[in-house]
Design an enzyme around this catalytic site. Structure first.
Site, PDB file in Angstrom:
ATOM      1  CG  ASP A 478       1.560   0.768   2.236  1.00 34.20           C
ATOM      2  OD1 ASP A 478       0.983   1.746   2.735  1.00 34.20           O
ATOM      3  OD2 ASP A 478       2.610   0.867   1.569  1.00 34.20           O
ATOM      4  CG  ASP A 548       5.902   6.779   2.904  1.00 38.75           C
ATOM      5  OD1 ASP A 548       6.135   5.749   3.555  1.00 38.75           O
ATOM      6  OD2 ASP A 548       5.131   6.807   1.929  1.00 38.75           O
TER       7      ASP A 548
HETATM    8  C1  DGJ Z   1       4.131   3.422   1.011  1.00 37.72           C
HETATM    9  C2  DGJ Z   1       4.860   3.021   2.256  1.00 37.72           C
HETATM   10  O1  DGJ Z   1       4.701   3.960   3.252  1.00 37.72           O
HETATM   11  C3  DGJ Z   1       6.314   2.781   1.910  1.00 37.72           C
HETATM   12  O2  DGJ Z   1       7.044   2.515   3.060  1.00 37.72           O
HETATM   13  C4  DGJ Z   1       6.383   1.651   0.939  1.00 37.72           C
HETATM   14  O3  DGJ Z   1       5.944   0.472   1.530  1.00 37.72           O
HETATM   15  C5  DGJ Z   1       5.560   1.970  -0.287  1.00 37.72           C
HETATM   16  N1  DGJ Z   1       4.225   2.364   0.035  1.00 37.72           N
HETATM   17  C6  DGJ Z   1       5.503   0.803  -1.222  1.00 37.72           C
HETATM   18  O4  DGJ Z   1       4.693   1.033  -2.284  1.00 37.72           O
END
Ligand code: DGJ
Length: 734
Positions: A478, A548
């Protein structure tokens, strides 16, 4: 596929599968652009470059007032010697001037395709798949050699381009602009198509006519970004999903980029793409070189659909790499929206067990398992297990998940550091920053300085230690903020503007090391969802967390837009709970499943909170997906109805041998007295017979293609139809 040079006409002709690309050397060594489009057998000069005496377009040779670079369609235009349009590159010399003058020197044609030093790029598996040409341009005054590399693929309508600046002179050169490709089209009858967006709203489609002056998209964020994708296309005015000439430009890079289109006074169109010159410069010492990223040019004479299928297939098979490239992807269950960072080992096991019961294959533990992390205020950089939450450690948890019969995966955000972390306390200089300036935080975190080798090595060592400590076969990588105060403590003051690009080179170095060390690990990239959904990342990680935003209705547009360039197998798509956490919408489990099944399927909710009926429905979805995923992930993708144009959306997948078909139709809002809907399918073999699995009825391929198939009347908001077809041996009249 062939590249040849006609020395009489001084014409280079690059012939791909169904496409030709022609250049010509004119005057005293200027490389011009002649043609890019549908394949021609040979070029005899039917549309030569015309010369005229244009006032206010000066002449390099005063004896010829019809010759000006300002009016010439060029391959790699310079600044300062008669062309007033945006240049493809610009270099500052030791005397402070920024004028250079490139002239054609020589060329070299070779089988295959070379790798780009330290950068991601498309590749071939054997030399017969492609042919390449290096065209050498030279500024003899300063000893600058610029090598334009073009590759033509045998089985795709693709031409890749990149540029290498070689300093063979005695003085230091400072590159202040170095785009990867420039094409000067000879008219302006185009639309400019781009993919714009925001966090939880990525890759919307924008199409607008090009107009006199400049139009551009870019990222200055230190990542390719949610806001603009490093891609654009020029479309002829009549282009639809299935018809018309499309010219795609996709940059294989994950950082700051610029895509620029300029319509000039003579109604010609200059299109270019590459590293963003904004806040960029790069010093090239004598004897040294600078390599630009690659741009992938796709020509389609059959509209956007064909352009996308070319990008999708090329990127799936000749950009993505590794063990998982050709493997169906595991259906995963991620705990992020189920628990966020508030979990215990017991809770994780409960969710995992429920996952196993419905057929999940991989359990992913997301953010919150390390340091003392309970919220986003701490611990990034401290990649040691949080013993309070997981008292028996990671290996113990992973083993238990494995014993249930699932694989185990883990979340990391390795490029970041929390201010409240041991890593930051030990190495406050390891983040991007400028001396004496405030360090702006985003999500309470700073960006590690990946332009520094020791920082890259720390990341490799820290993540490797965790991966080696437990049976982990998946990593979600991430990255949750963009860059500010971009500067590196390690670089001298005259190289500070190299930091952002050096960061990307550092990141690519880290990723190459990680995937080489852990070839059995499936890596998924993520940046707050789809903030770095770009070809650069796909070279290292064959799948990406698309957004997200997990709301099925929002995802119709996000996945549709993403599919313009990126293969469906790379688009991870999860079913989550309702009301949806991002937009609060309530939709049926059916449509959530149908939308997510048009991607790389996963689940992201607390299954223990669902009713037996809901769990049963999920079990059926998973069983269905296991039957169809080879078609979805490896088949050809056809878009049928565009969600950006109305209330409906539809798409379909066809297996390579055209024997299996999966189709999804989605209607957002109910309509009173709605019209009957008929869908004409695409991509089928008209001579085959197809059995509609859901009803058992048999139809001809031609019938489904030309007559179409009627859809049932749907009641209520947020409805969907999900159908399969399979070829049958029998004849209709038998
Ligand atoms: C952003 C990601 O896109 C989410 O799916 C998740 O992993 C969060 N970060 C965790 O902090």
């Amino acid at each position: 596929m062939v590249i040849h040079f006609d020395s009489d006409q001084q014409v280079f002709h690059l012939q791909g599968k169904d496409t030709s690309y022609c250049m010509q050397i004119v005057g005293s060594g200027f490389l011009t652009h002649l043609y890019w489009g549908k394949k021609i057998t040979s070029y005899h000069g039917s549309n030569p470059i015309l010369f005229a005496n244009r006032r206010f377009s000066p002449n390099p040779d005063p004896s010829d007032r019809t010759f000006s670079l300002d009016t010439l369609p060029q391959e790699y235009p310079a600044y300062g010697n008669t062309d007033f349009r945006a240049p493809a590159y610009q270099i500052q010399l030791e005397n402070g001037s920024t004028i250079t003058d490139l002239r054609y020197k020589k060329y070299f044609i070779y089988k295959g395709k070379q790798k780009l030093a330290g950068l991601p790029a498309t590749y071939i598996e054997n030399d017969h798949e492609a042919e390449s040409i290096d065209i050498f341009l030279e500024d003899s005054l300063i000893g600058l050699s610029v090598i334009l590399t073009y590759t033509v693929f045998e089985s795709y309508n693709v031409i890749t381009r990149s540029v290498r600046f070689q300093n063979q002179g005695r003085e230091q050169l400072k590159i202040i602009r170095a785009l990867s490709a420039n094409i000067d089209f000879r008219d302006d009858q185009f639309d400019f198509l781009t993919l714009y967006g925001a966090h939880i709203n990525e890759r919307n489609i924008e199409r607008r006519p090009v107009s006199p002056g400049n139009q551009s998209i870019e990222s200055r964020r230190g990542a390719s970004s949610h806001q603009q994708n490093p891609f654009f296309a020029l479309l002829r005015k009549d282009v639809t999903e299935d018809h018309g000439d499309v010219y795609g430009f996709s940059l294989v890079y994950s950082g700051n980029f610029l895509a620029h289109v300029e319509v000039d006074q003579f109604h010609t169109t200059r299109a270019s793409i590459g590293l963003n010159p904004f806040d960029f410069s790069w010093k090239v010492e004598p004897g040294d070189f600078f390599q630009t990223p690659e741009v992938v040019l796709v020509y389609s004479s059959e509209g956007l659909g064909e352009m996308s299928r070319t990008y999708n297939e090329l990127y799936r098979t000749r950009l993505c790499r590794g063990t998982f490239r050709d493997l169906v992807r595991p259906i995963l269950l991620n705990n992020w929206e189920a628990t966020y960072m508030k979990f215990t080992a017991e809770k994780i096991m409960e969710i995992a067990k429920a996952g196993k019961e419905v057929g999940i294959e991989l359990f992913v533990l997301d953010d919150g398992w390390f340091g003392k992390r309970d919220n986003d205020k701490s611990s990034l950089g401290d990649w040691v297990v949080n013993k309070r939450k997981l008292p028996n450690g990671l290996a113990n948890l992973a083993d238990k998940i494995l014993n249930l019969g699932m694989e185990f995966g883990l979340w990391f955000e390795p490029e970041m550091v929390s201010v409240d972390s041991d890593l930051y306390r030990d190495h406050p200089d390891w983040c991007l920053h400028v001396p004496n300036r405030k360090r702006s935080e985003g999500r309470n975190q700073l960006v590690l300085d990946l332009s520094r080798k020791e920082v890259c090595d720390y990341i490799i060592q820290a993540v490797s230690t965790v991966l080696a400590s437990a049976p982990i076969t998946y990593v979600k990588w991430d990255m949750n903020r963009h860059m500010t105060e971009i500067g590196s403590e390690k670089l001298p003051k005259d190289k500070q503007r190299e930091t952002a690009h050096r960061y990307m080179l550092g990141l690519y170095y880290v990723l190459e090391k990680m995937i080489t060390k852990f070839p059995h690990v499936l890596f998924e990239s993520c940046s707050g969802g789809g903030g770095r959904f770009d070809p650069g990342m796909l070279y290292y990680m064959p799948q990406t967390w698309t957004s997200d935003n997990t709301d099925a209705i929002s995802r119709l547009k996000i996945q549709y837009g993403t599919s313009l360039v990126y293969p469906v197998i790379s688009m991870c798509s999860h079913v989550s709970s309702v009301p949806n956490h991002q937009v609060q919408r309530v939709t049926s489990l059916a449509i959530r499943g149908h939308v997510a099944m048009a991607g790389n399927l996963g689940y992201e909710l607390d299954l223990t909170k669902l009713s037996p009926q809901e769990k049963d429905e999920i079990k059926q979805q998973i069983n269905l997906y296991k039957e169809i995923r080879h078609v979805v992930q490896f088949g050809d993708f056809y878009r049928l109805l565009n969600p950006f144009e109305g209330n409906e959306s539809a798409w379909m997948f066809v297996s390579k041998d055209k024997s299996e078909v999966v189709m999804g139709y989605f209607k957002v809002l109910a309509e009173p007295n709605a019209p009957f809907v008929r869908l004409q399918l695409k991509g089928l073999n008209p001579d085959f017979l197809y059995k509609h699995i859901e009803t058992g009825k048999v139809y001809g391929g031609d019938e489904l293609l030309y007559v179409g198939i009627a859809l049932p009347m749907l009641k209520g908001d947020f409805t969907s139809v999900f159908w399969r077809f399979r070829t049958v041996e029998i004849h209709l009249n038998a």
